[in-house]
Design an enzyme around this catalytic site. Structure first.
Site, short mmCIF file in Angstrom:
data_model
loop_
_atom_site.label_atom_id
_atom_site.label_comp_id
_atom_site.label_asym_id
_atom_site.label_seq_id
_atom_site.Cartn_x
_atom_site.Cartn_y
_atom_site.Cartn_z
N ARG A 119 -0.38 -31.53 4.42
CA ARG A 119 -1.61 -32.09 3.87
C ARG A 119 -1.54 -33.61 3.87
O ARG A 119 -0.49 -34.19 4.07
CB ARG A 119 -1.87 -31.58 2.46
CG ARG A 119 -0.83 -32.06 1.47
CD ARG A 119 -1.20 -31.67 0.04
NE ARG A 119 -0.13 -32.06 -0.86
CZ ARG A 119 -0.09 -31.77 -2.15
NH1 ARG A 119 -1.07 -31.08 -2.71
NH2 ARG A 119 0.90 -32.17 -2.90
N ASN A 157 -7.62 -36.99 -3.48
CA ASN A 157 -6.62 -36.45 -4.41
C ASN A 157 -5.34 -37.25 -4.30
O ASN A 157 -4.83 -37.47 -3.20
CB ASN A 157 -6.30 -34.99 -4.07
CG ASN A 157 -5.48 -34.32 -5.16
OD1 ASN A 157 -5.95 -34.21 -6.29
ND2 ASN A 157 -4.27 -33.91 -4.83
N GLU A 158 -4.85 -37.71 -5.44
CA GLU A 158 -3.58 -38.46 -5.47
C GLU A 158 -3.47 -39.36 -4.24
O GLU A 158 -2.59 -39.18 -3.39
CB GLU A 158 -2.39 -37.50 -5.54
CG GLU A 158 -2.27 -36.81 -6.88
CD GLU A 158 -0.99 -36.00 -7.02
OE1 GLU A 158 -0.34 -35.72 -6.00
OE2 GLU A 158 -0.64 -35.63 -8.14
N GLU A 312 -3.65 -33.33 -13.94
CA GLU A 312 -2.68 -32.29 -13.57
C GLU A 312 -1.42 -32.45 -14.39
O GLU A 312 -0.93 -33.57 -14.58
CB GLU A 312 -2.24 -32.42 -12.11
CG GLU A 312 -3.27 -32.17 -11.07
CD GLU A 312 -2.67 -32.33 -9.66
OE1 GLU A 312 -1.44 -32.19 -9.50
OE2 GLU A 312 -3.44 -32.60 -8.74
N TRP A 320 8.90 -28.35 -6.34
CA TRP A 320 9.29 -29.43 -5.42
C TRP A 320 10.47 -30.25 -5.92
O TRP A 320 10.83 -31.25 -5.31
CB TRP A 320 8.10 -30.32 -5.09
CG TRP A 320 7.22 -30.66 -6.27
CD1 TRP A 320 6.06 -30.05 -6.61
CD2 TRP A 320 7.47 -31.66 -7.28
NE1 TRP A 320 5.54 -30.61 -7.76
CE2 TRP A 320 6.39 -31.59 -8.18
CE3 TRP A 320 8.49 -32.57 -7.50
CZ2 TRP A 320 6.31 -32.42 -9.31
CZ3 TRP A 320 8.40 -33.41 -8.62
CH2 TRP A 320 7.31 -33.32 -9.50
N GLU A 360 2.89 -23.65 -2.32
CA GLU A 360 2.96 -23.83 -3.77
C GLU A 360 2.95 -22.50 -4.52
O GLU A 360 2.63 -22.46 -5.71
CB GLU A 360 1.85 -24.77 -4.23
CG GLU A 360 2.13 -26.17 -3.67
CD GLU A 360 1.15 -27.23 -4.11
OE1 GLU A 360 -0.04 -26.90 -4.25
OE2 GLU A 360 1.57 -28.38 -4.29
N LYS A 361 3.33 -21.44 -3.83
CA LYS A 361 3.26 -20.13 -4.50
C LYS A 361 4.31 -19.99 -5.60
O LYS A 361 4.17 -19.13 -6.47
CB LYS A 361 3.35 -18.99 -3.49
CG LYS A 361 4.56 -18.98 -2.60
CD LYS A 361 4.45 -17.81 -1.61
CE LYS A 361 5.55 -17.81 -0.57
NZ LYS A 361 5.49 -18.99 0.32
N HIS A 363 4.96 -22.48 -7.67
CA HIS A 363 4.59 -23.48 -8.68
C HIS A 363 3.82 -22.76 -9.79
O HIS A 363 2.92 -21.97 -9.51
CB HIS A 363 3.71 -24.54 -8.02
CG HIS A 363 3.47 -25.77 -8.85
ND1 HIS A 363 2.78 -25.76 -10.04
CD2 HIS A 363 3.82 -27.06 -8.62
CE1 HIS A 363 2.73 -27.00 -10.51
NE2 HIS A 363 3.35 -27.80 -9.68
C1 GAL Z 1 0.21 -32.75 -7.00
C2 GAL Z 1 -1.00 -32.36 -6.19
C3 GAL Z 1 -1.39 -30.91 -6.39
C4 GAL Z 1 -0.17 -30.05 -6.37
C5 GAL Z 1 0.78 -30.51 -7.43
C6 GAL Z 1 2.03 -29.65 -7.54
O1 GAL Z 1 0.91 -33.77 -6.34
O2 GAL Z 1 -2.11 -33.16 -6.49
O3 GAL Z 1 -2.28 -30.55 -5.38
O4 GAL Z 1 0.43 -30.15 -5.12
O5 GAL Z 1 1.19 -31.81 -7.15
O6 GAL Z 1 2.90 -30.12 -8.53
#
Ligand code: GAL
Length: 663
Positions: A119, A157-158, A312, A320, A360-361, A363
């Site tokens: 992404r 986003n970010e 978030e 991660w 991200e499954k 997370h």
């Molecule tokens: C952020 C991001 C989200 C998701 C999240 C996971 O960096 O905006 O889309 O990836 O981290 O921790």
């Protein structure tokens, strides 16, 4: 953020701390949406961020648009009283775009092109990307601008999470234009960059490149300007999207989610905050106990202490970090309420429903793989209830503290450039250590950018304030001589805005104010310590400090033959200026901070027995003052003697608990 504008809310609804998540219904079959709504209502969710990564679904190819699913989704949310923070969906370009236009893909310093397939693979300065992205933004604004369910716009986003540093030809062109605007003439650039060194003189802006992989250290000012430019390029993208949104939908506030967390440092968020209606932040916990509160305080500082949006964080584990542990009992509530304590009026997560596929499954989310019948979802429902009970807090500002830490992205970037006296210096760690030491001492602390009004602070700590233009030097001097108590540290006041050393001895910009002079830095090897007369030990850095004014008081000296004064303080005007010439760390600062606070006339607000274990953070608004007592430890703590009405928690503050008291 010239004028703070918060979420649009339906008329007549009581103010509340908004609660919700990134919501990615496009990853799920339609029937799941109804279950989502049922569970959102159960948890008290009232806001979701939608369509962040939906570009490929909204525009499956260059000539086809599909809004039907989003129409239905936004209606569904609105019909159920859930506001939509609608993303502009530009974060992740679809494969058709990058296949047709590989020239939008970012290029690393080594010359490698980043591929599609993850992404955020776009160049912030790509005209082709910009054109496609803005077309999408315009379509969304025109289609949904009059929908009453949209409470805010969420740009991209970010920004810069994965693509902050692009060394492509597009970046080179934009960098040159940025430099021409900054320096006007190539002579101006040559002077600023000190290109007389190593035969680097440029004949024209056309000869200038981003600091691509080079044979040795690239020019430091070139590196610094590239960091500044890269931050500005992201802000420029933000502004381009915002201008379309505000032209078409002037009544809908615009935000974008920052990443004020850990070592993420690619954007000057104090500058970026000026371009949005309210600040949003994403935060994920690290192992450092106070990093969350410190980040939240920085966020509040760039939001000028108005309410901000926690866009978030995680209900439990992320996916991660090298090892991803779930949160322990109590941490879900404590983490959220700590953000609220520092000014968040919205508490949102990544993400609503844990993905079954994709990167991200693993997370965590509000609805985990285990579904509704899980401890995690019950905790989420519990938090929703707690937040609903804190409606009076909404709209209140952070109560100003008497102590501030200056936090400066330019000094962060500058102080950690290569070719320096040491590679071991860490700007943010030094600032965080001061935060912890001050909080341990029982005071509340603001963290503010360098252009903040300092007049109300009794004490201002400027850790490793490396880059000090003359105007900032003058402001800090005026602050101290006017009655403030300035504390600064090693490697502060060293260079101007061009990264040129202030000559005559260190710490150049502050030498006269502090009444000290240093001829040579003496950084320490990894693991090496240097003992101080007050029992503390310094690391990372030391200096032979010459005291050059009669009225300098030595608060601690080095116990080392070749070194003298280590910590000094000098009365200046009606205030003072103190200097700490080594890294004391939290343990060492504990020996010094009470003395500095006392000298500045700052009395701890926390009762003695709570100091060290509890952090106090306060907000004040129309409904009064709200004190948040945050238990930083894994043991219960008694708040006996704390005055006020408990809105959440009790005088028996649980391990990792938070109590909210109306003072
Ligand atoms: C952020 C991001 C989200 C998701 C999240 C996971 O960096 O905006 O889309 O990836 O981290 O921790």
């Amino acid at each position: 953020m010239q004028n703070h504008r918060w979420l649009r809310t339906p008329d007549g609804t009581a103010p509340r701390i908004s609660f919700g998540a990134d919501y990615n219904p496009d990853q799920w079959p339609r029937e799941v949406w109804d279950d989502d709504v049922r569970l959102m209502k159960k948890a008290g969710v009232d806001v979701v961020s939608v369509a962040i990564f939906s570009w490929a679904k909204l525009q499956p190819n260059a000539d086809t648009w599909d809004f039907a699913w989003l129409d239905e989704l936004i209606d569904l949310m609105h019909d159920n009283g859930i506001g939509v923070d609608l993303a502009t969906a530009t974060a992740s370009p679809p494969p058709w775009l990058t296949m047709a236009h590989p020239e939008v893909l970012p290029v690393t310093a080594e010359g490698n092109t980043l591929s599609q397939g993850a992404r955020q693979h776009w160049r912030p300065t790509s005209p082709v990307f910009r054109r496609h992205a803005l077309t999408l933004v315009e379509k969304l604004a025109e289609r949904y601008g009059s929908h009453p369910g949209i409470v805010a716009w969420h740009v991209n986003n970010e920004l810069g999470c994965h693509n902050a540093y692009d060394y492509s030809d597009d970046a080179a062109r934009a960098f040159r234009a940025w430099l021409a605007a900054r320096y006007d003439t190539i002579e101006g650039l040559n002077h600023a960059w000190g290109t007389a060194f190593w035969s680097q003189a440029y004949g024209s802006f056309e000869e200038v490149l981003p600091p691509r992989l080079a044979a040795s250290f690239p020019n430091p000012t070139q590196q610094l300007d590239f960091l500044r430019f890269s931050s500005d390029a992201l802000t420029d993208h933000l502004v381009a999207e915002r201008e379309i949104l505000t032209r078409i939908t002037p009544d809908i506030p615009v935000t974008t989610n920052f990443m004020i967390v850990g070592d993420t440092r690619h954007a000057d968020y104090a500058a970026m905050a000026r371009e949005i209606d309210f600040v949003s932040n994403d935060h994920y916990v690290t192992q450092d106990r106070d990093e969350l509160a410190f980040s939240a305080a920085i966020t509040s500082g760039v939001a000028r202490h108005r309410p901000w949006f926690l866009m978030e964080h995680s209900t439990s584990a992320v996916n991660w970090q090298p090892v991803n542990r779930p949160k322990r009992s109590g941490e879900l509530v404590r983490d959220s309420l700590t953000h609220v304590a520092h000014g968040a009026d919205a508490v949102c997560y990544f993400q609503w429903r844990q993905s079954e596929a994709g990167a991200e499954k693993y997370h965590s989310a509000m609805v985990p793989h285990g579904g509704e019948d899980t401890r995690l979802f019950r905790d989420v429902v519990g938090l929703g209830g707690i937040l609903q009970g804190l409606g009076d807090v909404v709209g209140s500002d952070r109560e100003p503290a008497e102590v501030a830490i200056l936090f400066d992205w330019h000094s962060w970037w500058g102080s950690e450039l290569d070719s320096h006296p040491t590679e071991l210096l860490r700007y943010r760690r030094e600032a965080l250590e001061w935060w912890t030491a001050l909080v341990d001492a029982g005071v509340r602390v603001d963290v503010v950018p360098t252009d903040a009004d300092l007049a109300g602070y009794r004490m201002v700590v400027a850790p490793v304030l490396y880059s000090v233009p003359a105007a900032l030097r003058d402001r800090l001097e005026a602050y101290a001589t006017g009655g403030g108590h300035l504390v600064t540290t090693y490697f502060s006041g060293i260079v101007d805005e061009n990264d040129h050393v202030w000559l005559g001895g260190y710490p150049g910009a502050f030498r006269e104010l502090l009444g000290v002079r240093v001829e040579e830095f003496r950084p320490l090897y990894e693991g090496e310590g240097v003992a101080l007369s007050n029992g503390a030990s310094g690391s990372v850095w030391s200096e032979p400090v010459d005291v050059v004014a009669d009225d300098v008081e030595i608060l601690a000296s080095y116990e080392h033959d070749e070194l003298g004064a280590a910590v000094t303080r000098r009365p200046v005007g009606s205030g003072s200026a103190a200097y700490v010439s080594t890294r004391l760390g939290v343990v060492g600062l504990a020996r010094l901070v009470p003395e500095l606070l006392a000298g500045a006339g700052v009395a701890p607000e926390l009762p003695e027995p709570l100091r060290g274990s509890v952090e106090l953070a306060s907000r004040r608004g129309a409904a009064g003052r709200f004190d948040f007592y945050i238990n930083r430890t894994d043991e219960p703590v008694s708040l006996d003697g704390v005055a006020g009405a408990f809105l959440h928690g009790s005088a028996e503050l649980a391990a990792r608990g938070v109590a909210v008291v109306r003072a």
